[in-house]
Enzyme design. Structure first.
Site, PDB file in Angstrom:
ATOM      1  N   HIS A 205       0.800  -1.227   0.000  1.00  0.00           N
ATOM      2  CA  HIS A 205       0.000   0.000   0.000  1.00  0.00           C
ATOM      3  C   HIS A 205       0.827   1.268   0.000  1.00  0.00           C
ATOM      4  CE1 HIS A 205       1.070  -0.145   4.236  1.00  0.00           C
ATOM      5  NE2 HIS A 205       0.688   1.116   4.328  1.00  0.00           N
TER       6      HIS A 205
HETATM    7  C1  UD1 Z   1      -1.740   5.534   6.218  1.00  0.00           C
HETATM    8  C2  UD1 Z   1      -0.374   5.939   6.801  1.00  0.00           C
HETATM    9  C3  UD1 Z   1       0.617   4.806   6.585  1.00  0.00           C
HETATM   10  C4  UD1 Z   1       0.070   3.485   7.107  1.00  0.00           C
HETATM   11  C5  UD1 Z   1      -1.286   3.221   6.472  1.00  0.00           C
HETATM   12  C6  UD1 Z   1      -1.911   1.944   6.966  1.00  0.00           C
HETATM   13  C7  UD1 Z   1       0.167   8.338   6.684  1.00  0.00           C
HETATM   14  C8  UD1 Z   1       1.003   9.341   6.016  1.00  0.00           C
HETATM   15  N1  UD1 Z   1       0.150   7.110   6.116  1.00  0.00           N
HETATM   16  O1  UD1 Z   1      -1.588   5.394   4.816  1.00  0.00           O
HETATM   17  O2  UD1 Z   1       1.813   5.096   7.273  1.00  0.00           O
HETATM   18  O3  UD1 Z   1       0.980   2.453   6.776  1.00  0.00           O
HETATM   19  O4  UD1 Z   1      -2.159   4.315   6.805  1.00  0.00           O
HETATM   20  O5  UD1 Z   1      -3.117   1.712   6.310  1.00  0.00           O
HETATM   21  O6  UD1 Z   1      -0.444   8.635   7.679  1.00  0.00           O
HETATM   22  N2  UD1 Z   1      -9.118   5.092   2.384  1.00  0.00           N
HETATM   23  C9  UD1 Z   1     -10.343   4.491   2.393  1.00  0.00           C
HETATM   24  N3  UD1 Z   1     -10.905   4.173   3.599  1.00  0.00           N
HETATM   25  C10 UD1 Z   1     -10.291   4.420   4.782  1.00  0.00           C
HETATM   26  C11 UD1 Z   1      -9.034   5.050   4.762  1.00  0.00           C
HETATM   27  C12 UD1 Z   1      -8.450   5.366   3.560  1.00  0.00           C
HETATM   28  O7  UD1 Z   1     -10.935   4.249   1.349  1.00  0.00           O
HETATM   29  O8  UD1 Z   1     -10.857   4.091   5.842  1.00  0.00           O
HETATM   30  C13 UD1 Z   1      -8.485   5.412   1.072  1.00  0.00           C
HETATM   31  C14 UD1 Z   1      -8.781   6.812   0.611  1.00  0.00           C
HETATM   32  O9  UD1 Z   1      -8.894   6.781  -0.775  1.00  0.00           O
HETATM   33  C15 UD1 Z   1      -7.519   7.561   0.980  1.00  0.00           C
HETATM   34  C16 UD1 Z   1      -6.447   6.497   0.821  1.00  0.00           C
HETATM   35  O10 UD1 Z   1      -7.073   5.280   1.205  1.00  0.00           O
HETATM   36  O11 UD1 Z   1      -7.301   8.674   0.201  1.00  0.00           O
HETATM   37  C17 UD1 Z   1      -5.231   6.725   1.653  1.00  0.00           C
HETATM   38  O12 UD1 Z   1      -5.551   6.880   3.036  1.00  0.00           O
HETATM   39  P1  UD1 Z   1      -4.570   7.701   4.010  1.00  0.00           P
HETATM   40  O13 UD1 Z   1      -5.026   7.626   5.423  1.00  0.00           O
HETATM   41  O14 UD1 Z   1      -4.314   9.044   3.450  1.00  0.00           O
HETATM   42  O15 UD1 Z   1      -3.199   6.952   3.867  1.00  0.00           O
HETATM   43  P2  UD1 Z   1      -2.849   5.388   3.841  1.00  0.00           P
HETATM   44  O16 UD1 Z   1      -2.352   5.053   2.489  1.00  0.00           O
HETATM   45  O17 UD1 Z   1      -3.938   4.565   4.429  1.00  0.00           O
END
Ligand code: UD1
Length: 373
Positions: A205
């Site tokens: 991811h």
């Molecule tokens: C975040 C953390 C990363 C961790 C990961 C675990 C930061 C910078 N990154 O990355 O260190 O390893 O979490 O999962 O804080 N989304 C959903 N549903 C959710 C959450 C996210 O659909 O409940 C999707 C959205 O499109 C979002 C994308 O995932 O834009 C990324 O989510 P985000 O929290 O920004 O970062 P992660 O890639 O999850």
């Protein structure tokens, strides 16, 4: 002593649980959990609280997704009044996600004491958002709880005074050891029709692996090739699923079994019984070390070097060739029989208790941190 925990993203919850449970055993501790809402889907957040046997958060700031700036800013803005109202003796932040840095920043500016759980890890790679979060959170924290001795050395080298650093061990391992019997009893592999130690477990991811078409395409092609040898199960993070769709890569790995994001117990169950793990997660590098399962980490560096020197981890290139070579080495190595004897120091299931004891000891004593130049 009044403790306020700030959590927001999936890997935070497994780190929160041991501290919350250890503090619950003490009548002198009052605690509140604030969820920033960085992760919000049930399978990325809600399900973990029940599985980890911890109460749901007291408050949810519902910040949701967005660019780094928007997401971090939203946590800062919404957390400030909560902390002003609560005025806890300690604000605890966990790991290295955007919510970690935002929590530390708000608390430090309000003159509240900040403790960072999982301090001192360094990948030395500033292209990782987590590295920026780690560097700044450690600068702001008054008390820094480290999982390994290399983390102590990193903090000392950054000029953090030794009296603020506490080597307590790894909180993730507390959760793993506590819930391992339940995970084993699930036998998830059988539910999926897989034979023990005859399949690969994959998670990917990181933006560095999934946000560029060329890299994601290589990884998917490598997984498809691997699936010709052994079954491949891949619980897929929403970010990765979205990128595969956007880039039109859906047909690249038809033999790979894609699953929705798993709960903690389901994932642990599948990891323990797998032949090997291929990942870019931080936590899985540690969990496989404890379980003795060969781990291939598709990254050029790791902030968790003990998983290589003491554990089962190996870095691989995010390419077809990288996967091919890594898998051959992992299958040749097999599970490590002496994993328990080789567990890094204080990865013993007691880190949460050490953290709560240190917080109680220092609640009145340790002066608020002066600015570090
Ligand atoms: C975040 C953390 C990363 C961790 C990961 C675990 C930061 C910078 N990154 O990355 O260190 O390893 O979490 O999962 O804080 N989304 C959903 N549903 C959710 C959450 C996210 O659909 O409940 C999707 C959205 O499109 C979002 C994308 O995932 O834009 C990324 O989510 P985000 O929290 O920004 O970062 P992660 O890639 O999850």
């Amino acid at each position: 002593m009044h403790v306020l925990h700030v959590v927001g993203a999936r890997p935070n919850f497994m780190k929160l649980a041991p501290v919350l449970l250890a503090a619950r055993d003490r009548p002198d501790v009052q605690q509140v959990t604030v969820h920033t809402g960085q992760h919000y889907d049930y399978d990325m957040s809600g399900q973990f609280f029940a599985e980890l046997e911890i109460p749901p958060p007291d408050q949810n700031l519902e910040v949701g997704s967005g660019s780094h700036a928007r997401q971090t800013a939203a946590v800062i803005e919404r957390l400030e009044p909560v902390l002003e109202h609560q005025r806890p003796d300690w604000v605890l932040v966990y790991g290295d996600v955007n919510s970690t840095l935002a929590g530390a920043l708000v608390a430090a500016k309000l003159g509240l004491r900040v403790a960072h759980v999982e301090a001192g890890l360094r990948s030395r790679d500033r292209t990782m958002p987590e590295e920026i979060n780690r560097l700044l959170t450690d600068r702001l924290a008054d008390l820094l709880f480290t999982p390994s001795r290399d983390a102590d050395a990193n903090l000392l080298a950054d000029g953090i005074p030794a009296e603020r650093i506490r080597f307590v061990g790894n909180v993730m391992v507390d959760t793993l050891l506590r819930l391992r019997p339940r995970a084993r009893a699930l036998a998830m592999h059988r539910r999926l029709g897989l034979a023990e130690r005859r399949y690969a477990f994959v998670t990917l991811h990181r933006p560095s692996n999934v946000d560029r078409r060329e890299t994601l395409g290589e990884l998917l092609a490598g997984l498809e090739e691997l699936a010709a040898t052994i079954p491949v199960v891949f619980p897929i993070h929403p970010r990765t699923r979205a990128r595969i769709q956007e880039m039109g890569l859906n047909r690249l790995a038809p033999s790979v079994r894609l699953l929705s994001p798993l709960g903690y117990l389901e994932a642990l169950s599948l990891v323990e019984c797998s032949a090997l793990v291929l990942t870019d997660s931080g936590g899985l590098q540690e969990e496989t070390t404890v379980l003795g399962v060969p781990c291939l980490t598709a990254r050029p560096n790791t902030e968790r070097p003990v998983t290589i020197t003491e554990g089962t981890n190996r870095l691989i290139h995010s390419t077809r060739e990288g996967i091919r070579e890594g898998v051959a080495a992992a299958l040749a190595m097999g599970h490590r029989a002496d994993a328990e004897a080789r567990r890094p120091p204080l990865w013993d299931g007691r880190a949460g208790y050490r953290i709560v004891a240190a917080l109680a000891e220092e609640a009145g004593g340790l002066p608020k941190r002066a600015a570090v130049s």
